[in-house]
Design an enzyme around this catalytic site. Structure first.
Site, short mmCIF file in Angstrom:
data_model
loop_
_atom_site.label_atom_id
_atom_site.label_comp_id
_atom_site.label_asym_id
_atom_site.label_seq_id
_atom_site.Cartn_x
_atom_site.Cartn_y
_atom_site.Cartn_z
N TRP A 1 3.24 6.23 1.77
CA TRP A 1 3.43 6.49 0.12
C TRP A 1 3.31 7.98 -0.35
CZ3 TRP A 1 -0.57 7.71 -3.85
CH2 TRP A 1 0.06 7.70 -4.65
N LYS B 1 -3.95 -2.48 -17.25
CA LYS B 1 -2.77 -3.21 -16.92
C LYS B 1 -1.42 -3.26 -17.37
CE LYS B 1 -4.07 -4.09 -13.97
NZ LYS B 1 -5.49 -4.01 -14.03
N LYS C 1 -1.90 0.66 -3.75
CA LYS C 1 -3.04 -0.99 -3.87
C LYS C 1 -4.98 0.41 -4.14
CE LYS C 1 -5.09 -4.09 -4.84
NZ LYS C 1 -5.53 -4.17 -5.90
N GLU D 1 0.09 -0.21 -16.19
CA GLU D 1 0.42 -0.08 -14.75
C GLU D 1 1.76 -0.90 -14.32
OE1 GLU D 1 -3.79 -0.07 -11.70
OE2 GLU D 1 -3.74 -1.73 -13.33
N ARG E 1 0.82 -1.26 -0.01
CA ARG E 1 0.17 -0.37 -0.16
C ARG E 1 0.71 1.17 -0.40
NH1 ARG E 1 -5.56 -0.65 2.88
NH2 ARG E 1 -5.68 1.00 2.17
N ASN F 1 -2.05 7.97 8.37
CA ASN F 1 -2.60 8.20 7.44
C ASN F 1 -3.88 9.40 6.68
OD1 ASN F 1 -0.95 6.39 6.58
ND2 ASN F 1 -2.77 4.52 6.79
N GLY F 2 -3.85 10.25 5.86
CA GLY F 2 -4.92 10.63 5.34
C GLY F 2 -4.06 12.40 5.03
N GLU G 1 -9.17 -1.89 -20.52
CA GLU G 1 -8.29 -2.93 -19.23
C GLU G 1 -6.75 -3.62 -19.23
OE1 GLU G 1 -8.49 -2.93 -16.30
OE2 GLU G 1 -7.77 -5.35 -15.50
C1 F6R Z 1 -5.66 -1.21 -11.92
C2 F6R Z 1 -6.31 -0.25 -9.73
C3 F6R Z 1 -6.70 0.40 -9.66
C4 F6R Z 1 -7.93 0.60 -9.00
C5 F6R Z 1 -8.54 2.02 -8.91
C6 F6R Z 1 -10.29 1.06 -7.89
O1 F6R Z 1 -5.03 -1.90 -12.22
O2 F6R Z 1 -5.85 -0.68 -9.19
O3 F6R Z 1 -7.00 0.96 -10.67
O4 F6R Z 1 -9.33 -0.51 -9.68
O5 F6R Z 1 -8.10 2.35 -7.77
O6 F6R Z 1 -9.91 0.62 -6.89
P1 F6R Z 1 -11.07 -0.26 -6.29
O7 F6R Z 1 -11.59 -1.29 -6.90
O8 F6R Z 1 -10.42 -0.91 -5.01
O9 F6R Z 1 -12.22 0.32 -5.58
#
Ligand code: F6R
Length: 609
Positions: free
Chosen positions: A80, A492, A604, A495, A33, A104-105, A488
């Site tokens: 991060w 990928k 993440k 990223e 994260r 965090n925040g 998608e």
């Molecule tokens: C793609 C990725 C991001 C998440 C996005 C939403 O591989 O990891 O584009 O899909 O930040 O995240 P969630 O699904 O957790 O709301």
């Protein structure tokens, strides 16, 4: 420059053990994260605060730790930064006197508070907004009659912004205080010990009993238990819940990376997402958590899906399924856009929020805006008990298991399956025939085996990936059902391989981007054997005429190189067609030597705006 520490990991421990190894192990689990700096603080036996923090990975902070670095309670952080340089000084914990905090925040009024504190003679050691909080808490804790929980509460009433925090005070041993507002905090209940973390992955292996804090809630943890209360000092009661995954879910399980593990888990993920949800009698889906009776469901005139990134692309795939199977107009929109455009909220529209983490701030804010305006919102969420799941009127849990790799894979697939179930349910209370219902149900049951067939062809896909990685950019094209797949696939590749990848509807190519086609720009084309196959073949001909290289994904050889995938029902094919594109991106990144589970600039869960 002020430096925020936003998309980070927190872990805390109170109890009889030495907190240090527990904190470092937890931080390692949270590293996906946030990973530009890390640190811990523990309260030593003789009441002194020990702090260790450093720029870099968790292992850098842990390196060369003296044997006397022991104590409890303790707090830890992996960071991060979204703005401001990662540095030793900006790493958490931040200390003021005997108080140490991790945060965090984003504290929005940090500049104003910093100016006031500086005028009072406080000296700052870092550029972070978080340090303000350490000084505010220490100031409130200067009164010996105020306990740590109350000091934290008083400090938080002065803060505007978002936080997940953990606090210890060496002059008040035996207690750790945590609080949540917009950034998750979950408590782990042990036997005569307590844990807390920003994410259950840090708790796995220690306890299965967890308590999720709500926004505006504070918890005081001691070895004997916990009490929770609000910012207004009103006590709250919490119901512990059982974690649905064990520590093994947080290991790579023999795979080189979490992403590889998660790609390979997909047959099992689909089985789990389907378990108990197909009704063979009426050829429909059983979805217990929808909270939508058939009469309400029939009254729906539109479906609007929101999510971010991969969740948004899976929403596009879902909109297609709902239109096709239920014949209800449906579309998807990025939640990050939706929330800012003062959306018209219509009582006859069913809103669906998609999120793996259930914590994405943009999606959560969009859901809150919808609920405030009286919209009915369903959540398609992976993390049980997460903020978005709790905010929705009902929903479908994805049951994909913990997804650790930053790049989402198995959740995309599980979301596709959940949308197919929702579309089947909505379709069967409308005009979808029993025969078509049975056809879709059989198609869904065939998915796990067919995904396995694709996984078995990994080596072949890896060869094409290495070729793709030799270029600087790639086009991804698809028509109608194939377009979310192309988007998608491009996402990928971007990223994790850092190649530029652009997804276009195949139909739009000739309206502009065809000008870019040359031997230097390969195209990945999604070409299922469906009613649009001939149209797609014409587009491929146009690319070939410009000497463009094509790698196709489809059901039969349509280009020099086609990754041939098993055929399912046309409506469900997009779920299968995405899998080879995940593998393609994975191997392109691998051949370029990138850190696949920790792509640069990404984290993440994006729990900030
Ligand atoms: C793609 C990725 C991001 C998440 C996005 C939403 O591989 O990891 O584009 O899909 O930040 O995240 P969630 O699904 O957790 O709301």
């Amino acid at each position: 420059m002020r430096s925020g520490s936003n998309v980070c990991g927190i872990v805390a421990y109170v109890g009889p053990q030495d907190a240090t190894p527990i904190l470092f192990e937890g931080l390692q689990r949270l590293e996906y994260r946030g990973y530009d700096s890390a640190g811990v603080a523990v309260v030593g036996k003789s009441g002194q605060l020990r702090v260790r923090k450093a720029k870099g990975r968790v292992r850098d902070a842990a390196e060369g730790l003296p044997a006397r670095f022991k104590g409890a309670p303790g707090i830890g952080h992996t960071r991060w930064a979204t703005h401001g340089e990662p540095s030793d000084a900006n790493a958490h914990p931040h200390v003021s006197g005997t108080v140490a905090i991790v945060h965090n925040g984003v504290i929005e009024n940090a500049d104003e508070l910093r100016a006031k504190l500086t005028a009072d003679g406080v000296e700052f050691a870092s550029e972070t907004d978080s340090e303000v909080l350490a000084h505010l808490i220490a100031a409130a804790a200067a009164d010996p009659d105020v306990d740590l929980a109350e000091a934290v509460r008083l400090a938080l009433t002065r803060i505007v912004g978002t936080y997940g925090i953990a606090v210890v005070d060496a002059s008040r041993p035996g207690v750790c205080v945590v609080a949540r507002n917009g950034s998750p905090v979950v408590l782990g209940l042990g036997d005569k010990e307590m844990y807390a973390a920003s994410d259950v992955s840090a708790l796995a292996g220690h306890t299965r009993q967890v308590v999720h804090l709500d926004d505006g809630e504070i918890a005081a943890l001691t070895a004997g238990g916990y009490r929770t209360f609000t910012l207004e000092a009103r006590a709250t009661t919490k119901e512990p819940s059982e974690l649905d995954a064990d520590a093994a879910s947080y290991d790579t399980g023999g795979h080189a990376t979490f992403m590889a593990k998660e790609i390979h888990e997909q047959p099992e993920v689909v089985e789990r997402a389907l378990r108990g949800r197909l009704d063979p009698r009426f050829h429909t889906a059983h979805l217990g958590g929808l909270n939508l009776d058939p009469r309400d469901a029939r009254a729906i005139r539109r479906v609007k899906i929101i999510g971010c990134g991969t969740a948004y692309y899976s929403g596009q795939l879902g909109a297609q399924l709902i239109e096709e199977l239920a014949r209800i107009p449906a579309d998807a929109e990025p939640a990050s856009e939706f929330r800012y455009r003062n959306p018209v909220v219509d009582p006859d529209t069913l809103y669906v929020a998609v999120s793996q983490s259930g914590e994405t701030y943009d999606t959560l804010a969009a859901v809150q805006e919808l609920r405030r305006k009286g919209g009915r919102v369903l959540g398609l969420v992976n993390v049980v008990g997460s903020a978005i799941a709790r905010e929705c009127d009902g929903g479908i849990y994805l049951h994909a298991g913990p997804e650790i790799s930053v790049a989402s894979t198995k959740t995309f697939t599980a979301t596709g399956v959940a949308f197919a179930l929702l579309a089947l349910y909505l379709g069967r209370i409308r005009d979808l025939s029993p025969a078509d219902g049975a056809r879709i149900a059989a198609g869904l049951r065939a998915l796990p085996g067919q995904i396995q067939e694709i996984l078995d062809r990994e080596a072949e896909i890896a060869t094409l990936a290495a070729e793709l990685a030799a270029h600087r950019a790639a086009f991804f094209i698809g028509r109608v059902r194939g377009f979310p797949v192309a988007r998608e696939g491009a996402q990928k590749l971007k990223e994790i391989s850092y190649l530029h990848a652009e997804a276009y509807p195949a139909s739009e190519l000739k309206h502009g981007p065809l000008a870019l086609i040359s031997p230097d720009l390969p195209t990945v084309a999604v070409v299922p054997d469906d009613e649009l196959r001939d149209k797609n073949l014409t587009t491929l001909g146009e690319i070939r005429a410009r000497k463009g290289r094509v790698i196709a994904v489809g059901h039969s050889a349509v280009a020099d190189d086609t990754i041939v995938v098993p055929k399912n029902e046309p409506e469900l094919d997009p779920i299968l067609l995405t899998v080879p594109l995940q593998i393609l991106a994975y191997h392109a990144a691998l051949s370029l030597g990138h850190d696949i589970d920790r792509p640069r600039n990404l984290a993440k869960s994006v729990t900030v705006e």
